[in-house]
Scaffold this motif. Structure first.
Motif, PDB file in Angstrom:
ATOM      1  N   LYS A  84       0.834  -1.208   0.000  1.00  0.00           N
ATOM      2  CA  LYS A  84       0.000   0.000   0.000  1.00  0.00           C
ATOM      3  C   LYS A  84       0.866   1.255   0.000  1.00  0.00           C
ATOM      4  O   LYS A  84       0.573   2.230  -0.711  1.00  0.00           O
ATOM      5  N   SER A  87       2.170   1.743  -3.523  1.00  0.00           N
ATOM      6  CA  SER A  87       1.177   1.998  -4.574  1.00  0.00           C
ATOM      7  C   SER A  87       0.364   3.269  -4.338  1.00  0.00           C
ATOM      8  O   SER A  87      -0.220   3.828  -5.263  1.00  0.00           O
ATOM      9  N   ASP A  88       0.314   3.734  -3.072  1.00  0.00           N
ATOM     10  CA  ASP A  88      -0.501   4.898  -2.716  1.00  0.00           C
ATOM     11  C   ASP A  88       0.334   5.789  -1.803  1.00  0.00           C
ATOM     12  O   ASP A  88       0.071   5.907  -0.605  1.00  0.00           O
TER      13      ASP A  88
END
Length: 380
Positions: A84, A87-88
């Protein structure tokens, strides 16, 4: 052109840390209402609007042997957060305590170009002091609870800010002793002993049976005694039932209201942890106990550099509170110490005076607000 709302990943691995995480998120949102939060935490953080990708309740274990047994769950949680994070990309990663896990995640953040604010320092002053240089390579700001922690980081060139202890704000009993006892369904005319066996299932397994045996001894000596046990937010009543159902003493189990429970108690038995500091701030006489695997204990004896395990004793720089660790944490010894706390007025008074002096050392309140303002500065 309107600025894009900030996003913050917050990672806390156990009950006390996720309680702080919830307050930090609330404080940041008061300064920047559009901020988005995600990470690892529990019920308190979810109520504060943090999207919890990993449930902290499944991650709370302590001890080398215990961690190895729980490793698949921990690795899965780590990978979820790592993926996470990549990716973010958040504007900031806030790590709370839980050092072995969180310092690895800090490395991932550093490689991804994400700033890292670490709140509640790994206890480099207690053991593995060499870690401080590695911490400096992956942490952009260390926010510490105690003044004595600052030099450890300054001397290693790590940016550090003393923010104070959040419990100075959070420990606020709402009632006096008799009111608290009545509201808990207990008798104000009888003395009350608090049982605080820890917030992890592994602690319940090692400590609750022993604590209940000590309660049975105390009940035989002082039949008027009543017992209360606050259920940690990371546990369920079913976690306690196998032990309580076999006990010869009646124990009132209470969910929430920890500080009112502490106020209601004339003495308490506490597993080493955050509850020890809470108990000292409330001013209730208590003792500290702990048990771990033999392997963890033997390794710990060789690497820990402080003479106490209770943080209140460490801050006070003296043994205010009795500590019964490993083989010493046995029912008769626990019962004897509670007996002394209940029946030796001078001993209990001396302990309370020590708690008051320790509180002065911790400075003023407002710690979590300071962490939130630090976070905002770092995101600018």
């Amino acid at each position: 052109m309107q600025e894009k709302p900030k996003s913050v990943m917050i990672v806390a691995g156990e009950a006390s840390g996720e309680m702080y995480g919830a307050s930090i998120a609330t404080e940041i949102r008061a300064l920047a209402p559009e901020t988005r939060f995600f990470g690892m935490g529990g019920g308190n953080m979810r109520k504060a609007g943090v999207e919890t990708l990993v449930d902290a309740d499944t991650m709370a274990v302590m001890g080398l042997v215990e961690v190895v047994a729980h490793l698949p769950v921990i690795v899965n949680g780590f990978n979820t957060l790592k993926n996470k994070l990549r990716s973010d990309l958040p504007d900031l990663l806030i790590l709370i305590d839980y050092p072995d896990f969180n310092l690895r995640l800090a490395k991932v953040a550093k490689k991804a170009g994400v700033k890292v604010l670490y709140f509640i320092s790994p206890q480099v002053w207690a053991w593995r002091s060499g870690r401080v240089k590695g911490i400096g390579r992956v942490v952009d700001m260390m926010a510490v609870l105690f003044p004595f922690e600052v030099p450890f980081y300054q001397n290693a060139g790590v940016p550090v800010t003393f923010v104070g202890h959040p419990l100075l704000d959070l420990v606020r009993p709402t009632m006096k002793r008799d009111e608290a006892l009545s509201s808990l369904g207990l008798d104000p005319q009888r003395r009350c002993v608090g049982l605080f066996p820890g917030s992890r299932k592994s602690e319940i397994g090692k400590l609750l049976g022993i604590i209940l045996e000590s309660a049975e001894i105390l009940k035989k000596r002082m039949p008027e005694l009543q017992f209360v046990l606050p259920l940690a937010s990371s546990l369920r009543r079913e976690d306690l039932d196998p032990y309580l159902s076999g006990s010869k003493v009646e124990v009132r189990v209470v969910s929430g209201r920890n500080h009112d429970v502490m106020t209601a108690c004339d003495a308490a038995v506490c597993a080493s942890g955050t509850v020890v500091m809470e108990m000292a701030l409330v001013g209730t006489p208590h003792l500290i106990i702990y048990k771990m695997s033999t392997f963890t204990y033997e390794v710990g004896k060789r690497v820990i550099n402080v003479p106490h395990i209770g943080i209140s004793n460490i801050v006070a720089e003296k043994r205010m509170v009795r500590e019964l660790v490993q083989h010493e944490a046995e029912p008769v010894a626990i019962a004897d110490e509670v007996d002394a706390l209940l029946n030796d007025a001078a001993y209990a008074t001396e302990m309370r005076e020590g708690f008051a002096a320790m509180r002065v050392k911790l400075g003023s309140g407002g710690a979590l607000g300071r962490v939130a303002r630090l976070a905002m500065e770092m995101m600018r």
